[in-house]
Design an enzyme around this catalytic site. Structure first.
Site, PDB file in Angstrom:
ATOM      1  N   GLU A 132     -30.656 -25.872 -34.886  1.00  0.00           N
ATOM      2  CA  GLU A 132     -32.038 -25.701 -35.372  1.00  0.00           C
ATOM      3  C   GLU A 132     -32.512 -27.010 -35.995  1.00  0.00           C
ATOM      4  N   TRP A 161     -33.215 -29.791 -30.139  1.00  0.00           N
ATOM      5  CA  TRP A 161     -32.279 -30.615 -29.364  1.00  0.00           C
ATOM      6  C   TRP A 161     -31.606 -29.799 -28.272  1.00  0.00           C
ATOM      7  N   GLY A 236     -17.001 -20.098 -29.452  1.00  0.00           N
ATOM      8  CA  GLY A 236     -16.096 -19.942 -28.302  1.00  0.00           C
ATOM      9  C   GLY A 236     -16.629 -20.679 -27.082  1.00  0.00           C
ATOM     10  N   ARG A 267     -17.843 -64.020 -13.036  1.00  0.00           N
ATOM     11  CA  ARG A 267     -18.711 -64.835 -13.899  1.00  0.00           C
ATOM     12  C   ARG A 267     -17.945 -66.077 -14.362  1.00  0.00           C
ATOM     13  N   GLN A 278      -7.994 -65.934 -22.255  1.00  0.00           N
ATOM     14  CA  GLN A 278      -7.130 -64.935 -22.902  1.00  0.00           C
ATOM     15  C   GLN A 278      -7.931 -63.934 -23.736  1.00  0.00           C
ATOM     16  N   GLU A 362     -22.105 -31.295 -29.626  1.00  0.00           N
ATOM     17  CA  GLU A 362     -20.857 -30.510 -29.488  1.00  0.00           C
ATOM     18  C   GLU A 362     -19.923 -30.739 -30.667  1.00  0.00           C
ATOM     19  N   GLY A 363     -20.511 -30.916 -31.860  1.00  0.00           N
ATOM     20  CA  GLY A 363     -19.729 -31.209 -33.059  1.00  0.00           C
ATOM     21  C   GLY A 363     -19.643 -32.707 -33.241  1.00  0.00           C
TER      22      GLY A 363
HETATM   23  P1  TGC Z   1     -15.504 -20.580 -39.346  1.00  0.00           P
HETATM   24  O1  TGC Z   1     -15.443 -19.650 -40.528  1.00  0.00           O
HETATM   25  O2  TGC Z   1     -14.492 -21.660 -39.238  1.00  0.00           O
HETATM   26  O3  TGC Z   1     -15.452 -19.749 -37.987  1.00  0.00           O
HETATM   27  C1  TGC Z   1     -16.270 -18.618 -37.758  1.00  0.00           C
HETATM   28  C2  TGC Z   1     -15.584 -17.795 -36.670  1.00  0.00           C
HETATM   29  O4  TGC Z   1     -15.530 -18.569 -35.464  1.00  0.00           O
HETATM   30  C3  TGC Z   1     -14.154 -18.806 -35.071  1.00  0.00           C
HETATM   31  N1  TGC Z   1     -14.096 -20.209 -34.589  1.00  0.00           N
HETATM   32  C4  TGC Z   1     -13.987 -20.546 -33.309  1.00  0.00           C
HETATM   33  N2  TGC Z   1     -13.866 -19.815 -32.205  1.00  0.00           N
HETATM   34  C5  TGC Z   1     -13.779 -20.459 -31.035  1.00  0.00           C
HETATM   35  N3  TGC Z   1     -13.843 -21.798 -30.925  1.00  0.00           N
HETATM   36  C6  TGC Z   1     -13.981 -22.582 -31.999  1.00  0.00           C
HETATM   37  N4  TGC Z   1     -14.050 -23.913 -31.877  1.00  0.00           N
HETATM   38  C7  TGC Z   1     -14.053 -21.962 -33.272  1.00  0.00           C
HETATM   39  N5  TGC Z   1     -14.189 -22.415 -34.548  1.00  0.00           N
HETATM   40  C8  TGC Z   1     -14.211 -21.337 -35.339  1.00  0.00           C
HETATM   41  C9  TGC Z   1     -13.361 -18.587 -36.321  1.00  0.00           C
HETATM   42  O5  TGC Z   1     -12.036 -18.194 -36.022  1.00  0.00           O
HETATM   43  C10 TGC Z   1     -14.136 -17.464 -36.990  1.00  0.00           C
HETATM   44  O6  TGC Z   1     -13.829 -16.258 -36.303  1.00  0.00           O
HETATM   45  P2  TGC Z   1     -13.779 -14.844 -37.087  1.00  0.00           P
HETATM   46  O7  TGC Z   1     -13.258 -13.857 -36.096  1.00  0.00           O
HETATM   47  O8  TGC Z   1     -12.870 -15.063 -38.271  1.00  0.00           O
HETATM   48  O9  TGC Z   1     -15.172 -14.554 -37.527  1.00  0.00           O
HETATM   49  O10 TGC Z   1     -16.980 -21.157 -39.298  1.00  0.00           O
HETATM   50  P3  TGC Z   1     -17.699 -22.246 -40.199  1.00  0.00           P
HETATM   51  O11 TGC Z   1     -19.049 -21.726 -40.545  1.00  0.00           O
HETATM   52  O12 TGC Z   1     -16.812 -22.677 -41.331  1.00  0.00           O
HETATM   53  O13 TGC Z   1     -17.940 -23.442 -39.182  1.00  0.00           O
HETATM   54  C11 TGC Z   1     -16.934 -24.230 -38.727  1.00  0.00           C
HETATM   55  C12 TGC Z   1     -17.518 -25.464 -37.977  1.00  0.00           C
HETATM   56  C13 TGC Z   1     -18.168 -26.426 -38.951  1.00  0.00           C
HETATM   57  C14 TGC Z   1     -16.316 -26.121 -37.326  1.00  0.00           C
HETATM   58  C15 TGC Z   1     -18.561 -25.001 -36.917  1.00  0.00           C
HETATM   59  O14 TGC Z   1     -19.721 -24.533 -37.522  1.00  0.00           O
HETATM   60  C16 TGC Z   1     -18.941 -26.136 -35.975  1.00  0.00           C
HETATM   61  O15 TGC Z   1     -18.241 -26.371 -34.996  1.00  0.00           O
HETATM   62  N6  TGC Z   1     -20.080 -26.855 -36.218  1.00  0.00           N
HETATM   63  C17 TGC Z   1     -20.604 -27.836 -35.264  1.00  0.00           C
HETATM   64  C18 TGC Z   1     -21.779 -27.242 -34.526  1.00  0.00           C
HETATM   65  C19 TGC Z   1     -21.830 -27.696 -33.083  1.00  0.00           C
HETATM   66  O16 TGC Z   1     -20.882 -28.199 -32.518  1.00  0.00           O
HETATM   67  N7  TGC Z   1     -22.960 -27.483 -32.456  1.00  0.00           N
HETATM   68  C20 TGC Z   1     -23.098 -27.784 -31.057  1.00  0.00           C
HETATM   69  C21 TGC Z   1     -24.350 -27.176 -30.478  1.00  0.00           C
HETATM   70  S1  TGC Z   1     -24.389 -27.104 -28.703  1.00  0.00           S
HETATM   71  C22 TGC Z   1     -24.485 -28.680 -28.182  1.00  0.00           C
HETATM   72  O17 TGC Z   1     -24.391 -29.598 -28.933  1.00  0.00           O
HETATM   73  C23 TGC Z   1     -24.664 -28.885 -26.698  1.00  0.00           C
HETATM   74  S2  TGC Z   1     -24.783 -30.552 -26.299  1.00  0.00           S
HETATM   75  C24 TGC Z   1     -25.010 -30.581 -24.618  1.00  0.00           C
HETATM   76  C25 TGC Z   1     -23.731 -30.805 -23.847  1.00  0.00           C
HETATM   77  O18 TGC Z   1     -22.714 -30.127 -24.096  1.00  0.00           O
HETATM   78  O19 TGC Z   1     -23.694 -31.639 -22.965  1.00  0.00           O
HETATM   79  P1  FAD Z   2     -26.471 -32.918 -39.111  1.00  0.00           P
HETATM   80  O1  FAD Z   2     -25.659 -31.683 -39.074  1.00  0.00           O
HETATM   81  O2  FAD Z   2     -27.676 -32.926 -39.989  1.00  0.00           O
HETATM   82  O3  FAD Z   2     -25.505 -34.120 -39.550  1.00  0.00           O
HETATM   83  C1  FAD Z   2     -25.984 -35.403 -39.963  1.00  0.00           C
HETATM   84  C2  FAD Z   2     -24.751 -36.217 -40.394  1.00  0.00           C
HETATM   85  O4  FAD Z   2     -24.107 -35.581 -41.500  1.00  0.00           O
HETATM   86  C3  FAD Z   2     -23.696 -36.337 -39.286  1.00  0.00           C
HETATM   87  O5  FAD Z   2     -23.066 -37.588 -39.349  1.00  0.00           O
HETATM   88  C4  FAD Z   2     -22.709 -35.248 -39.666  1.00  0.00           C
HETATM   89  O6  FAD Z   2     -21.403 -35.458 -39.155  1.00  0.00           O
HETATM   90  C5  FAD Z   2     -22.740 -35.370 -41.177  1.00  0.00           C
HETATM   91  N1  FAD Z   2     -22.248 -34.152 -41.821  1.00  0.00           N
HETATM   92  C6  FAD Z   2     -22.741 -32.890 -41.731  1.00  0.00           C
HETATM   93  N2  FAD Z   2     -21.997 -32.039 -42.437  1.00  0.00           N
HETATM   94  C7  FAD Z   2     -20.987 -32.764 -42.977  1.00  0.00           C
HETATM   95  C8  FAD Z   2     -19.869 -32.476 -43.793  1.00  0.00           C
HETATM   96  N3  FAD Z   2     -19.587 -31.220 -44.193  1.00  0.00           N
HETATM   97  N4  FAD Z   2     -19.052 -33.489 -44.178  1.00  0.00           N
HETATM   98  C9  FAD Z   2     -19.276 -34.746 -43.749  1.00  0.00           C
HETATM   99  N5  FAD Z   2     -20.320 -35.101 -42.967  1.00  0.00           N
HETATM  100  C10 FAD Z   2     -21.155 -34.121 -42.595  1.00  0.00           C
HETATM  101  N6  FAD Z   2     -27.597 -28.248 -29.629  1.00  0.00           N
HETATM  102  C11 FAD Z   2     -27.655 -27.036 -29.023  1.00  0.00           C
HETATM  103  O7  FAD Z   2     -27.547 -25.987 -29.656  1.00  0.00           O
HETATM  104  N7  FAD Z   2     -27.825 -26.959 -27.661  1.00  0.00           N
HETATM  105  C12 FAD Z   2     -27.964 -28.059 -26.886  1.00  0.00           C
HETATM  106  O8  FAD Z   2     -28.106 -27.937 -25.650  1.00  0.00           O
HETATM  107  C13 FAD Z   2     -27.928 -29.349 -27.509  1.00  0.00           C
HETATM  108  N8  FAD Z   2     -28.106 -30.469 -26.769  1.00  0.00           N
HETATM  109  C14 FAD Z   2     -28.191 -31.688 -27.412  1.00  0.00           C
HETATM  110  C15 FAD Z   2     -28.530 -32.826 -26.673  1.00  0.00           C
HETATM  111  C16 FAD Z   2     -28.662 -34.053 -27.311  1.00  0.00           C
HETATM  112  C17 FAD Z   2     -29.076 -35.258 -26.533  1.00  0.00           C
HETATM  113  C18 FAD Z   2     -28.399 -34.165 -28.703  1.00  0.00           C
HETATM  114  C19 FAD Z   2     -28.499 -35.504 -29.405  1.00  0.00           C
HETATM  115  C20 FAD Z   2     -28.073 -33.045 -29.444  1.00  0.00           C
HETATM  116  C21 FAD Z   2     -27.980 -31.788 -28.805  1.00  0.00           C
HETATM  117  N9  FAD Z   2     -27.711 -30.617 -29.523  1.00  0.00           N
HETATM  118  C22 FAD Z   2     -27.740 -29.395 -28.919  1.00  0.00           C
HETATM  119  C23 FAD Z   2     -27.614 -30.689 -30.987  1.00  0.00           C
HETATM  120  C24 FAD Z   2     -26.278 -31.172 -31.531  1.00  0.00           C
HETATM  121  O9  FAD Z   2     -25.293 -30.207 -31.352  1.00  0.00           O
HETATM  122  C25 FAD Z   2     -26.478 -31.515 -33.014  1.00  0.00           C
HETATM  123  O10 FAD Z   2     -27.248 -32.692 -33.056  1.00  0.00           O
HETATM  124  C26 FAD Z   2     -25.168 -31.695 -33.751  1.00  0.00           C
HETATM  125  O11 FAD Z   2     -24.476 -30.471 -33.865  1.00  0.00           O
HETATM  126  C27 FAD Z   2     -25.380 -32.295 -35.151  1.00  0.00           C
HETATM  127  O12 FAD Z   2     -26.402 -31.667 -35.835  1.00  0.00           O
HETATM  128  P2  FAD Z   2     -27.575 -32.532 -36.522  1.00  0.00           P
HETATM  129  O13 FAD Z   2     -28.104 -33.487 -35.530  1.00  0.00           O
HETATM  130  O14 FAD Z   2     -28.517 -31.570 -37.154  1.00  0.00           O
HETATM  131  O15 FAD Z   2     -26.863 -33.385 -37.636  1.00  0.00           O
END
Ligand code: TGC
Ligand code: FAD
Length: 383
Positions: A132, A161, A236, A267, A278, A362-363
Site C-alpha cells: 500500500e 507499486w 506463501g 577495447r 591486471q 519481494e522484501g
Molecule cells: P509473521 O508473524 O512472521 O508471519 C505471519 C504468518 O505468515 C507466516 N510466514 C510465511 N509463510 C510463508 N512464507 C513466508 N515467507 C512467511 N513468512 C511468514 C508465518 O509463519 C505466520 O503464519 P501463522 O500461521 O503463524 O499465522 O509476520 P510479520 O508481520 O512479523 O511479517 C514478517 C515479514 C516482515 C517478514 C513480512 O511482513 C514480509 O515479508 N514483509 C515484506 C513484504 C514484501 O515482501 N512485500 C512484497 C510485495 S509483492 C512484490 O513485491 C512483487 S514485486 C514483482 C515481482 O515479483 O517481480
Molecule cells: P518501506 O517499507 O517504506 O521501506 C523503506 C526502507 O525502510 C527500506 O530500506 C526498508 O528496508 C527499511 N525498513 C522498513 N522496515 C524496517 C525495519 N523493521 N528495520 C530496518 N529497516 C526497515 N508490491 C506488490 O504488492 N505487488 C507488486 O506487484 C509489486 N511490484 C513492484 C514493482 C516495483 C518496480 C517496485 C519498486 C515495487 C513493487 N512492489 C509490489 C512493492 C514492493 O514490494 C515494496 O516496495 C517493498 O515491499 C518495500 O516497501 P516500501 O517501498 O513501502 O518501503
C-alpha cells in the site's frame, strides 16, 4: 565463462528449458528491450501469449493448463528471462508465482477453472496487490478493508507499486476483514476499481507498475479466496516469487558480466586491450566468483524445493545473497565499460537500474537480513 560449470548439474529437460527460453529471449526481447526501457513501455499483450505457448506462465503449477515442471526448470527459465530484462521476469513472476499461485493454492474450483487456464495461456493477465502507499515492508498493518454487506463484500483502500496493475484482467487484492487478512479476486472494470500507472521510474522501465484504488468496490461473496486466512496467505505466494528472483538475479548479473568480458577483450587503451590489465582481470575474476556462487545457491535451493520444500528462510538467504551479488556485478561491469557503460547501447546500466528495484521488491534487503537474523538468534528485530 562459468568456470564451475554449474549447468552440467542440470538434467536434459532442464537444459532444454534453458535453451528454449534463452532462444526466445534472444529473438523476441533482447533486440527491442532497450527501446522499451527508453520509452517506458512493455508490450504485454503481445508477449503474454508467446510466454503462455512456451509454458512459462504458472510453469511450476499443475493442472489447469499449467506446465507442472520442477522447481529447477522454473528457476532456469527465470534466469534466462532476467538475462534479457528484469521486467520480463517480473511479468512472469507476478503472473505465475503470485497471482496464479494465490488462485491455485487458495481458490475454489470455480475460481481456478475460471481464471487459471486463460492465465496459463497468457490470454488473461493477473496482478497481486499487497503493498500500500503507506505500508510496504509491514503488510500486517495494511489499511485496505473488506466488509460484509449482505452476501457481498465491499472493499475500500489503495494498493501501490503493483506490477501489471492497469493491464490485469483480475487483481488479487489482500484486505483486512473482521476475520483477519483475506484475498479477493477483483475483475477489471468492477465499479469503483481503478488503476493508474506510475511514471518517471528510472528502474524496471520495461514493466508496468500501477496504483490500484478501491472505492466502495462491491464483489460477490464468492470473490473471496476460501482457502486461506491471515498474512501467511500472501507471504506463501511471496516465497514462490522470491525463489524465482534467486535465479533471475543470476541471469541479470550474467548479462552484465558477459558484456564486460566482451568489452574488455576488444577495447584498447595504452596500446593493449583493457582486459589485459591486471586491475580489469581482478574485476572480471570477482564477477566470475560471485556469479558461480550465486548459481550454486540457486541450484541448491531449487533442489531442496524439489526434495520436499525449501524453507522461507532459505529462500530469503538466496534472494538476499543473489540480488546483492548481481547488483555488485552490474556496478563493477559498468566501470569496465567506461563512458559506454552509461548508455543503453549496452545492457549494463539497464540491468543495474533494474536491480535496484529487485533489491527492494519481494522484501527489501533489510527485511531479508532481519529474517536471517531472526533465524540465527531466535529474536524478532522487525518491531
Ligand atoms: P509473521 O508473524 O512472521 O508471519 C505471519 C504468518 O505468515 C507466516 N510466514 C510465511 N509463510 C510463508 N512464507 C513466508 N515467507 C512467511 N513468512 C511468514 C508465518 O509463519 C505466520 O503464519 P501463522 O500461521 O503463524 O499465522 O509476520 P510479520 O508481520 O512479523 O511479517 C514478517 C515479514 C516482515 C517478514 C513480512 O511482513 C514480509 O515479508 N514483509 C515484506 C513484504 C514484501 O515482501 N512485500 C512484497 C510485495 S509483492 C512484490 O513485491 C512483487 S514485486 C514483482 C515481482 O515479483 O517481480
Ligand atoms: P518501506 O517499507 O517504506 O521501506 C523503506 C526502507 O525502510 C527500506 O530500506 C526498508 O528496508 C527499511 N525498513 C522498513 N522496515 C524496517 C525495519 N523493521 N528495520 C530496518 N529497516 C526497515 N508490491 C506488490 O504488492 N505487488 C507488486 O506487484 C509489486 N511490484 C513492484 C514493482 C516495483 C518496480 C517496485 C519498486 C515495487 C513493487 N512492489 C509490489 C512493492 C514492493 O514490494 C515494496 O516496495 C517493498 O515491499 C518495500 O516497501 P516500501 O517501498 O513501502 O518501503
Amino acid at each position: 565463462m562459468d568456470v564451475l560449470r554449474v549447468d552440467d548439474r542440470l538434467t536434459d529437460e532442464e537444459r532444454l528449458v534453458r535453451d528454449t527460453v534463452r532462444a526466445f529471449a534472444a529473438e523476441a526481447v533482447a533486440p527491442r528491450v532497450a527501446e522499451w526501457f527508453e520509452q517506458g513501455t512493455f508490450p504485454v499483450r503481445e508477449l503474454a501469449p508467446e510466454l503462455g505457448k512456451l509454458g512459462l506462465l504458472g510453469m511450476h503449477l499443475t493442472g489447469y493448463g499449467c506446465a507442472g515442471t520442477g522447481a529447477v526448470a522454473y528457476g532456469v527459465a527465470c534466469r534466462e528471462l532476467e538475462a534479457a530484462d528484469s521486467g520480463l521476469r517480473s511479468f512472469v513472476s507476478v503472473q505465475g508465482s503470485l497471482a496464479m499461485t494465490a488462485i491455485h493454492r487458495y481458490g475454489s474450483e470455480e475460481q481456478k477453472g475460471e481464471w487459471l487456464p486463460r492465465m496459463a495461456a497468457g490470454e488473461a493477465l493477473g496482478c497481486f496487490g499487497l503493498t500500500e502507499p503507506d505500508r510496504g515492508s509491514d503488510p500486517a498493518d495494511m489499511r485496505t478493508r473488506a466488509r460484509r454487506d449482505g452476501s457481498d463484500w465491499v472493499l475500500d483502500g489503495a494498493k501501490m507499486w503493483i506490477t501489471n496493475g492497469s493491464v490485469a484482467d483480475v487483481a488479487v487484492v489482500w484486505a483486512r476483514t473482521d476475520d483477519g487478512i483475506r484475498g479477493f479476486l477483483v475483475p477489471k472494470g468492477t465499479p469503483g476499481f481503478t488503476a493508474g500507472d506510475v511514471h518517471r521510474k528510472m528502474s524496471l522501465r520495461a514493466s508496468i507498475t500501477s496504483e490500484l484504488v478501491l472505492d466502495g468496490v462491491r464483489v460477490p461473496g464468492d470473490a473471496v479466496l476460501p482457502g486461506v486466512k491471515g498474512l501467511k496467505g500472501p507471504l506463501g505466494c511471496l516465497t514462490e516469487a522470491r525463489y524465482g528472483i534467486v535465479w533471475g538475479a543470476v541471469g541479470a548479473g550474467r548479462a552484465c558480466y558477459e558484456a564486460a568480458v566482451d568489452y574488455a577483450r576488444t577495447r584498447e587503451q595504452f596500446g593493449r586491450p583493457i582486459g589485459a590489465f591486471q586491475l580489469t582481470q581482478e574485476k572480471l575474476a570477482w564477477m566470475e566468483v560471485a556469479l558461480g556462487q550465486a548459481g550454486l545457491v540457486a541450484l541448491h535451493i531449487g533442489r531442496l524445493k524439489e526434495e520436499g520444500g525449501a524453507t522461507p528462510q532459505q529462500v530469503s538467504f538466496g534472494k538476499l545473497a543473489n540480488v546483492r551479488a548481481a547488483l555488485d556485478v552490474a556496478r563493477e561491469a559498468r566501470t569496465v565499460l567506461g563512458a559506454n557503460g552509461i548508455t543503453l547501447e549496452y545492457p549494463v546500466i539497464r540491468h543495474m537500474n533494474n536491480l535496484e528495484s529487485v533489491l527492494t521488491y519481494e522484501g527489501t534487503q533489510e527485511i531479508h537480513l532481519l529474517t536471517l537474523g531472526k533465524a540465527v538468534t531466535g529474536l524478532d528485530a522487525f518491531r
